[in-house]
Design a protein around this motif. Structure first.
Motif: not given
Length: 258
Positions: A187-195
């Protein structure tokens, strides 16, 4: 570094951007390992391309990483995909390592190596969670004259590293994205990381941004409005370094409903 993608709210939802340097930069500005407590009995040798490691989240965010080598046929969280040489005159300080000439050189080397290791298309690669970690010599290695930097491929979760494939030369060639490999944002736009990790948004498509000059935020947002599906609620854009290596692809995300 490497992916360095910035996540933001889609313009259709709010006329604002929560710009955030992602991926490796989270670790780049940490001061972990910049000072030595004591000299090692033996200076670790220069790393080699193709070596696999099983390090965790803390090591991923550090400047240097010299242990936990494992067989690539067993479970591992990282694999070295490229080695480069630091720009002449680089010292082991934050200011020197992250100065433009050096940081650009490291970024582009790792970006190109990741592209080659993943295979497939720009669209699939950028919708995935794969990225790179970079490391420089530790204090003892630096004192011994080592001036390399190393690029590893990794698959980050929200606060952990997922295991990499053990039997694929190119990780995305001929296979579809899965919950494990697809890129998601928080929600704070950290990523992209594994779903596989808890998330607020997941990648659904990608498009190539027109133009030769690196676009403004407003230009990216107009393109998102014109090219992303209506259900898009967030997007990620290429860093300047990615853009300079030919990656002009923007990723569209939808809000997670699970």
């Amino acid at each position: 570094m490497s992916r360095l993608r910035a996540g933001a709210l889609a313009p259709a939802q709010k006329p604002m951007t929560a710009a955030l340097i992602l991926g490796l930069v989270i670790g780049v500005f940490s001061l972990i390992g910049l000072t030595a407590t004591k000299a090692d009995a033996a200076v670790p040798p220069k790393p080699t391309v193709g070596t696999c490691y099983n390090y965790g989240w803390t090591a991923y965010g550090a400047w240097s990483q010299t242990g936990k080598k494992v067989s690539c046929s067993s479970a591992h969280t990282a694999k070295t995909i490229a080695l480069g040489t630091l720009v002449a005159g680089t010292t082991r300080t934050e200011a020197s390592i992250t100065r433009e000439a050096n940081f650009s050189h490291m970024s582009k080397t790792c970006i190109r190596a990741l592209r080659d290791k993943l295979g497939s298309t720009y669209s699939k690669r950028n919708q995935s969670a794969y990225t790179t970690a970079f490391f420089v010599p530790n204090v003892e290695q630096f004192r011994a004259g080592q001036r390399w930097f190393r690029c590893d491929v990794v698959l980050p979760g929200k606060d952990t590293l997922k295991n990499l494939p053990t039997n694929r030369a190119k990780f995305l060639e001929g296979v579809g994205l899965t919950q494990r490999t697809r890129g998601c944002l928080s929600g704070t736009y950290v990523g992209p990381y594994s779903c596989l990790s808890s998330h607020s948004y997941k990648s659904i498509s990608a498009f190539k941004k027109a133009g030769t000059t690196y676009p403004t935020t407003a230009s990216f947002e107009r393109a998102v409005g014109a090219n992303c599906p209506a259900r898009t609620r967030a997007y990620s854009k290429p860093s300047r370094y990615e853009w300079q290596t030919g990656d002009h692809w923007v990723v569209c995300y939808e809000r997670n409903t699970n």
